[in-house]
Scaffold this motif. Sequence first.
Motif, PDB file in Angstrom:
ATOM      1  N   ILE A 126     -16.497  63.497  11.901  1.00 58.96           N
ATOM      2  CA  ILE A 126     -17.813  64.276  11.776  1.00 58.96           C
ATOM      3  C   ILE A 126     -17.736  65.675  10.695  1.00 58.96           C
ATOM      4  O   ILE A 126     -19.164  65.670  10.034  1.00 58.96           O
ATOM      5  N   ARG A 127     -16.358  65.764  10.973  1.00 55.43           N
ATOM      6  CA  ARG A 127     -16.376  67.175   9.725  1.00 55.43           C
ATOM      7  C   ARG A 127     -16.507  66.920   8.526  1.00 55.43           C
ATOM      8  O   ARG A 127     -17.121  67.352   7.519  1.00 55.43           O
ATOM      9  N   ALA A 141     -20.234  66.158   7.289  1.00 56.58           N
ATOM     10  CA  ALA A 141     -20.831  67.381   7.610  1.00 56.58           C
ATOM     11  C   ALA A 141     -20.081  67.701   6.250  1.00 56.58           C
ATOM     12  O   ALA A 141     -21.791  68.227   5.237  1.00 56.58           O
ATOM     13  N   THR A 142     -19.664  67.497   5.555  1.00 55.21           N
ATOM     14  CA  THR A 142     -19.170  68.618   4.571  1.00 55.21           C
ATOM     15  C   THR A 142     -19.368  67.844   3.992  1.00 55.21           C
ATOM     16  O   THR A 142     -20.156  67.873   2.593  1.00 55.21           O
ATOM     17  N   ARG A 157     -22.726  66.289   3.450  1.00 49.19           N
ATOM     18  CA  ARG A 157     -24.151  66.943   3.421  1.00 49.19           C
ATOM     19  C   ARG A 157     -24.350  68.388   3.406  1.00 49.19           C
ATOM     20  O   ARG A 157     -25.154  69.373   2.950  1.00 49.19           O
ATOM     21  N   ILE A 210     -22.586  70.776   5.203  1.00 44.66           N
ATOM     22  CA  ILE A 210     -22.506  71.874   5.938  1.00 44.66           C
ATOM     23  C   ILE A 210     -20.831  71.949   6.357  1.00 44.66           C
ATOM     24  O   ILE A 210     -20.328  70.892   6.916  1.00 44.66           O
ATOM     25  N   LEU A 236     -18.744  73.334   9.531  1.00 41.68           N
ATOM     26  CA  LEU A 236     -18.730  73.037  10.893  1.00 41.68           C
ATOM     27  C   LEU A 236     -17.698  74.213  11.266  1.00 41.68           C
ATOM     28  O   LEU A 236     -16.440  73.042  11.198  1.00 41.68           O
ATOM     29  N   ASN A 266     -23.389  69.740  17.315  1.00 42.75           N
ATOM     30  CA  ASN A 266     -23.664  69.956  16.388  1.00 42.75           C
ATOM     31  C   ASN A 266     -24.783  68.716  15.533  1.00 42.75           C
ATOM     32  O   ASN A 266     -24.621  68.506  14.527  1.00 42.75           O
ATOM     33  N   TYR A 267     -25.133  67.779  16.923  1.00 42.96           N
ATOM     34  CA  TYR A 267     -26.020  66.825  16.572  1.00 42.96           C
ATOM     35  C   TYR A 267     -26.861  66.902  15.565  1.00 42.96           C
ATOM     36  O   TYR A 267     -27.490  66.418  14.996  1.00 42.96           O
ATOM     37  N   LEU A 305     -26.425  68.182  11.922  1.00 39.42           N
ATOM     38  CA  LEU A 305     -26.121  66.977  11.282  1.00 39.42           C
ATOM     39  C   LEU A 305     -27.589  66.420  11.582  1.00 39.42           C
ATOM     40  O   LEU A 305     -27.882  65.702   9.864  1.00 39.42           O
ATOM     41  N   GLY A 309     -29.559  68.089   8.257  1.00 38.30           N
ATOM     42  CA  GLY A 309     -28.933  68.046   7.190  1.00 38.30           C
ATOM     43  C   GLY A 309     -29.232  66.625   6.672  1.00 38.30           C
ATOM     44  O   GLY A 309     -28.517  67.139   5.313  1.00 38.30           O
ATOM     45  N   LYS A 310     -29.644  65.932   6.845  1.00 38.95           N
ATOM     46  CA  LYS A 310     -29.898  64.701   6.550  1.00 38.95           C
ATOM     47  C   LYS A 310     -31.030  64.984   5.070  1.00 38.95           C
ATOM     48  O   LYS A 310     -31.514  65.398   4.726  1.00 38.95           O
TER      49      LYS A 310
END
Length: 195
Positions: free
Chosen positions: A118-119, A122-123, A125, A127, A129, A187-188, A191, A194-195
């Motif tokens: 997940i991280r 996020a990275t 994108r 973001i 976390l 964090n959902y 994320l 951040g799409k």
Amino acid sequence: MNWANRITLARMALIPLFMLCFVPLSPSILGQSAILQIMNQHGTTFGVIIFIIAAGTDKLDGYIARKYNQVTNLGKLLDPLADKLLISVALLVMVQENMIGSWIAVIIIGREILITAIRMVATERGIALAADQYGKLKMVLQVAAIIAILLGNYPFHLLTDIRVDMALLWVAAGVTLLSGMNYIQVNYKMLQLGK
């Protein structure tokens, strides 16, 4: 690279040293050096010391990052990754040494792999976390359980017949699962945005 990130990298560098403490040496190698004999006899003790130092650097790098305003996206990524590697390797060593069942290691390591994935998403994108309070509690419980198990339930076995080390591991596994579910839930939305 700032000092906080250097300390995090040092924690990662201690992981192979921790692993070496549990590598069985052949009698032919042991006969060549008194130092190797000492390391072989007291490998678990050295391993516990290295593990405690490595786990302690987690607090140190975080303190330095906050105090000297050295919080970076790289640090937010590296710090939890170093924690996950340290805990995962310790669990795998304990499974190899028949100190714990493989199923509990699978639960904890599986959660860590999921959160790391997940991280990474996020990275990509842009973001970052950071770890939350539940993740920090999970880490403290995991470290305490691992140390207690590596020490063979010392000093608890002097006071009670209850396997406090294993109870700590069960609690750590439960908090690990709960913190993972909380992390995903919190964090959902971020994320999705951040799409």
